[in-house]
Write an enzyme that holds these catalytic residues in place. Structure first.
Site, PDB file in Angstrom:
ATOM      1  CG  HIS A   1      -4.430  -3.631   2.697  1.00 14.41           C
ATOM      2  ND1 HIS A   1      -3.386  -3.188   3.489  1.00 14.41           N
ATOM      3  CD2 HIS A   1      -4.955  -2.531   2.118  1.00 14.41           C
ATOM      4  CE1 HIS A   1      -3.307  -1.879   3.412  1.00 14.41           C
ATOM      5  NE2 HIS A   1      -4.243  -1.454   2.587  1.00 14.41           N
TER       6      HIS A   1
ATOM      7  CD  GLU B   1      -2.470  -6.108   5.239  1.00 17.89           C
ATOM      8  OE1 GLU B   1      -2.016  -6.403   4.130  1.00 17.89           O
ATOM      9  OE2 GLU B   1      -3.032  -5.028   5.484  1.00 17.89           O
TER      10      GLU B   1
ATOM     11  CB  CYS C   1      -1.043  -0.040   1.105  1.00 16.17           C
ATOM     12  SG  CYS C   1      -2.530   0.857   0.616  1.00 16.17           S
TER      13      CYS C   1
HETATM   14  N1  LIG Z   1      -3.457   1.702   3.331  1.00 15.35           N
HETATM   15  C1  LIG Z   1      -2.490   2.493   2.903  1.00 15.35           C
HETATM   16  O1  LIG Z   1      -1.299   2.230   3.108  1.00 15.35           O
HETATM   17  C2  LIG Z   1      -2.909   3.758   2.218  1.00 15.35           C
HETATM   18  C3  LIG Z   1      -1.819   4.445   1.451  1.00 15.35           C
HETATM   19  C4  LIG Z   1      -2.095   5.915   1.172  1.00 15.35           C
HETATM   20  N2  LIG Z   1      -2.258   6.642   2.387  1.00 15.35           N
HETATM   21  C5  LIG Z   1      -3.325   6.042   0.299  1.00 15.35           C
HETATM   22  O2  LIG Z   1      -4.360   6.473   0.772  1.00 15.35           O
HETATM   23  O3  LIG Z   1      -3.286   5.723  -0.862  1.00 15.35           O
END
Ligand SMILES: NC(=O)CC[C@H](N)C(=O)O
Length: 385
Positions: A358, A360, A274
């Site tokens: 994600h 995880e 992410c």
């Molecule tokens: N879940 C995250 O790591 C989000 C990554 C970043 N803050 C976004 O909104 O794209």
């Protein structure tokens, strides 16, 4: 407007949600008294409200859950991604009169109140979500016990997340070792784990389940503050480096981009999730951009472009990597089947890869969990040649 909802703990009062575009929703307060402002986003997951609220990536975001009944299974100490709630606020349609689950230790409303999180229920979350889809995620505010004018003023004053470096605000202050490995040895897969790889994880707002899944694969995990830098990571002689998820805009996180560039150049096996994926992209010379309303849910189809396989994933991001900006030494590995946006890439010249969604995901889906095995395999190859 009538609200049949009665809060079982008796702290219900009138609450207002205001959007920067002037839209007002009236509902009841189900959390702390007071006011909060942030970027209003919607998440379509049907379960996992505890994990969502405690995910540090939601810092400065007010989360609307589109599933209409939230709080049914209460709250427990185990299902959190961090030790406190990070979301700036919560918007739901309905909370149950009674939370019921054998693992429940308290109800959602008292958890919110205890953590000082302002939340609103009893509003039309479908209408709100349509606004956010049409106009894009926008600034908003929830006030419990104050006027609509105050809510509107706060909503309009919130500057938005573009350009905001929040990773350093939620990161650990000091390095530490993740210690759930022993717990896993006793209760986990029921097999003895071999002494595994040493992973140094940069904490940009890391979710507990990421560290847990590395530990489940026998890794020893040392967590470093976001700004620790490449030298601190190298001093720990890691088998691999992990770049965590996190809140805010990746672009201003120059300390993280710099460290990642150096570690990848030195050939350290690196895996990013992410925000970590976005940071790896910036460190590789690509660009990131702000999405209209982002991806926040637990049923997003993603295609592995190398095998053609489609997988269901959990997502939470409002920024994305511009695929057209990827340099030639980056190969696209995954794309979103919702909108074709980039979901993953790997470096073709170095042992480094990353994923936007994600893998995880807790409570799930788990289709992408093998990415952790890929990382372990990459570290083992680097170790044994
Ligand atoms: N879940 C995250 O790591 C989000 C990554 C970043 N803050 C976004 O909104 O794209």
């Amino acid at each position: 407007m009538k609200h049949p909802l009665k809060h079982p703990n008796g702290n219900a009062g009138r609450a207002i949600l205001a959007l920067a575009d002037g839209t007002l929703f009236e509902g009841v307060a189900i959390g702390a008294k007071g006011a909060t402002a942030g970027e209003v986003v919607f998440n379509t997951a049907m379960s996992g409200y505890q994990e969502i609220l405690s995910d540090p990536s939601y810092s400065r975001q007010i989360v609307t859950l589109t599933y209409p009944h939230i709080g049914n299974t209460g709250v427990n100490r185990e299902d959190v991604e961090a030790s406190r709630i990070h979301a700036a606020g919560l918007v739901v349609k309905d909370v149950p009169f009674l939370a019921s689950n054998f693992r429940s230790e308290q109800d959602l409303q008292s958890w919110l109140a205890e953590q000082g999180v302002v939340a609103i229920a009893g509003i039309d979350t479908r209408k709100l979500t349509r606004i956010l889809r049409e106009k894009g995620a926008q600034s908003g505010a929830i006030v419990a016990g104050a006027s609509a004018e105050e809510a509107l003023r706060m909503a309009r004053e919130f500057p938005g997340l573009a350009g905001m470096d929040l990773a350093q605000t939620v990161s650990t202050a000091a390095p530490y070792e993740w210690t759930e490995t022993e717990w896993m040895l006793g209760h986990g897969h029921g097999r003895q784990l071999q002494p595994g790889c040493h992973v140094v994880a940069f904490d940009f707002g890391v979710k507990a389940n990421i560290l847990r899944m590395l530990a489940q694969r026998g890794c020893r995990v040392t967590v470093l503050p976001a700004k620790a830098g490449a030298a601190a990571a190298l001093a720990l002689r890691p088998d691999g480096v992990f770049l965590s998820n996190g809140p805010g805009d990746p672009q201003p996180c120059d300390y993280a981009i710099e460290a990642t560039r150096e570690l990848i150049e030195r050939g350290v096996p690196t895996f990013g999730i992410c925000l970590g994926h976005q940071i790896m992209a910036l460190a590789s010379g690509a660009r990131t951009l702000k999405m209209k309303f982002g991806h926040h849910g637990a049923n997003h189809p993603v295609q592995d472009v190398e095998t053609g396989r489609v997988m269901i994933t959990s997502q939470n991001h409002g920024f994305a990597v511009d695929p057209d900006s990827l340099p030639n030494n980056c190969a696209v590995t995954h794309i979103s089947l919702f909108d074709g946006s980039l979901q993953g890439f790997r470096r073709t010249d170095k042992p480094a890869f990353c994923f936007q969604g994600h893998p995880e995901a807790s409570p799930g889906p788990h289709d992408l969990a093998p990415l952790f095995d890929r990382f372990v395999g990459m570290m083992e190859t680097a170790r044994h040649g």
